[in-house]
Design a protein around this motif. Sequence first.
Motif, PDB file in Angstrom:
ATOM      1  N   LYS A  20       0.845  -1.189   0.000  1.00 24.61           N
ATOM      2  CA  LYS A  20       0.000   0.000   0.000  1.00 24.61           C
ATOM      3  C   LYS A  20       0.885   1.246   0.000  1.00 24.61           C
ATOM      4  CE  LYS A  20      -4.058  -2.031   0.247  1.00 24.61           C
ATOM      5  NZ  LYS A  20      -4.880  -2.046   1.454  1.00 24.61           N
ATOM      6  N   ASP A  47      -2.753   4.556  -2.785  1.00 25.08           N
ATOM      7  CA  ASP A  47      -3.965   4.081  -2.115  1.00 25.08           C
ATOM      8  C   ASP A  47      -4.577   5.127  -1.197  1.00 25.08           C
ATOM      9  OD1 ASP A  47      -3.861   1.043  -2.823  1.00 25.08           O
ATOM     10  OD2 ASP A  47      -1.840   1.540  -2.161  1.00 25.08           O
ATOM     11  N   ARG A 106     -10.939   6.162  -2.104  1.00 34.13           N
ATOM     12  CA  ARG A 106      -9.582   6.038  -1.586  1.00 34.13           C
ATOM     13  C   ARG A 106      -9.395   7.049  -0.454  1.00 34.13           C
ATOM     14  NH1 ARG A 106      -5.771   6.570  -6.652  1.00 34.13           N
ATOM     15  NH2 ARG A 106      -7.593   7.632  -7.520  1.00 34.13           N
ATOM     16  N   LEU A 149      -6.521   1.194   5.804  1.00 37.78           N
ATOM     17  CA  LEU A 149      -5.773   0.607   4.692  1.00 37.78           C
ATOM     18  C   LEU A 149      -5.608  -0.893   4.831  1.00 37.78           C
ATOM     19  CD1 LEU A 149      -3.004   3.310   4.102  1.00 37.78           C
ATOM     20  CD2 LEU A 149      -4.923   2.733   2.581  1.00 37.78           C
TER      21      LEU A 149
END
Length: 259
Positions: free
Chosen positions: A34, A128, A160, A257
């Motif tokens: 990520k 991300d 996002r 995340l």
Amino acid sequence: MKNLVKTTALLTFLFFVGIVANAQNTSFKINKQKRVLLIMSSYDDMGISGKQTGTWFQELAAPYYILTEAGYEVVFASPDGGETPIDWLSMKAPFTTDYTDKFLNDPVAMYAAKRTRKLRNIDYNTFDAIFVPGGYGLLNDLASDQYLIKLIRDFYESDRSIAMVCHAPAILRDVKLTNGKYLVEGVDLTGFKDAEDAEIELDRHLLFSLEQELKRRGANYKSVKNWAPNVVVSGPLMTGQSPASAAPLAEALRDRLKK
């Protein structure tokens, strides 16, 4: 006999294909890290007041360590690229923290902070999430940066994560969705409050009031007592009120995340 040889050869081939495919899948999972784009202001001047400003140090250092230690890649960016100004007051006691002390003594972190990527040269679709630390400088550049405004709209509409702390939510003032509606309309959020600006006698030096402008755009602005930690999450938008909110906001982003 020939059929047996052919069958054995075919099974051997399929076995090795399976090994290669499995290795490729494993590699893909390992490399799919990520990524968080941490965006700082390039501006260090509070107009005719003569006061120096820039990014508030705790709001840079805390998310950097919280996110990198969780295994995420953090890339520093700014409108001009290169070294960005840090608010000198945030580098002095009582505003320093364990995170800021660690950052100052970390050659890798310092190297990255002095060589930020130029924001417009970055393909933000490879990230991300974004994290925008606060500080007064951003009212003069990030708040009117059309590339960043488009970036925030695109992140929001693609679900996002957008994390913004202290004065950073001021950037939301002019962000509109593709339907023409202001992003903040009817949305719960927070940011540095007027009373906090007034307490440190900087309210009269600002280009605009974050609190009043976001309310004018229809935001459900929520605050707590001055300088207390306060994080408000509304879907992909995550906002923090004051410097004390930087760490809990970064932790909330870290956890989102993971999903």
